[in-house]
Design a protein around this motif. Structure first.
Motif, PDB file in Angstrom:
ATOM      1  N   PHE A 230       0.847  -1.189   0.000  1.00 35.23           N
ATOM      2  CA  PHE A 230       0.000   0.000   0.000  1.00 35.23           C
ATOM      3  C   PHE A 230       0.885   1.242   0.000  1.00 35.23           C
ATOM      4  N   PRO A 231       0.588   2.222  -0.842  1.00 36.40           N
ATOM      5  CA  PRO A 231       1.449   3.403  -0.962  1.00 36.40           C
ATOM      6  C   PRO A 231       1.377   4.324   0.256  1.00 36.40           C
ATOM      7  N   HIS A 232       2.496   4.936   0.563  1.00 34.97           N
ATOM      8  CA  HIS A 232       2.580   5.925   1.633  1.00 34.97           C
ATOM      9  C   HIS A 232       2.980   7.251   0.992  1.00 34.97           C
ATOM     10  N   TYR A 233       2.462   8.337   1.527  1.00 29.82           N
ATOM     11  CA  TYR A 233       2.724   9.637   0.899  1.00 29.82           C
ATOM     12  C   TYR A 233       4.202   9.986   0.821  1.00 29.82           C
ATOM     13  N   ASN A 234       5.017   9.453   1.720  1.00 28.37           N
ATOM     14  CA  ASN A 234       6.462   9.737   1.678  1.00 28.37           C
ATOM     15  C   ASN A 234       7.106   9.256   0.379  1.00 28.37           C
TER      16      ASN A 234
END
Length: 85
Positions: A40-44
């Motif tokens: 799942f993507p993280h904004y960082n």
């Protein structure tokens, strides 16, 4: 009445047609279950490295969704209950 939206929890979406919201939820499900094998993507992951505007829709959606696991759909009822001044 007011539209309760927290941008840290969900992506606000303005579907153009009835099928647009189905497409968004389908893309979201693919990202949530890691259909393509990625976590799942993280904004960082996107700070200083934005996705190109001509990238495939799923890539742009991963960036928009990063860190959030819900879609808040702004529909006709919400619009009528919360007129823009």
């Amino acid at each position: 009445k007011s539209f309760n939206w927290n941008p840290r929890e969900c992506v606000l979406a303005f579907p153009g047609t009835g099928t647009d919201d189905q497409h968004l939820f389908s893309m979201m499900a693919d990202v949530l279950i890691g259909k393509d094998g990625r976590p799942f993507p993280h904004y960082n992951e996107y700070q200083g490295r934005p996705v190109n505007v001509d990238a495939p829709p799923i890539e742009r959606f991963r960036e928009i969704l990063a860190g959030r696991r819900k879609i808040c759909m702004y529909d006709r009822n919400m619009h009528e209950e919360n007129p823009v001044v």
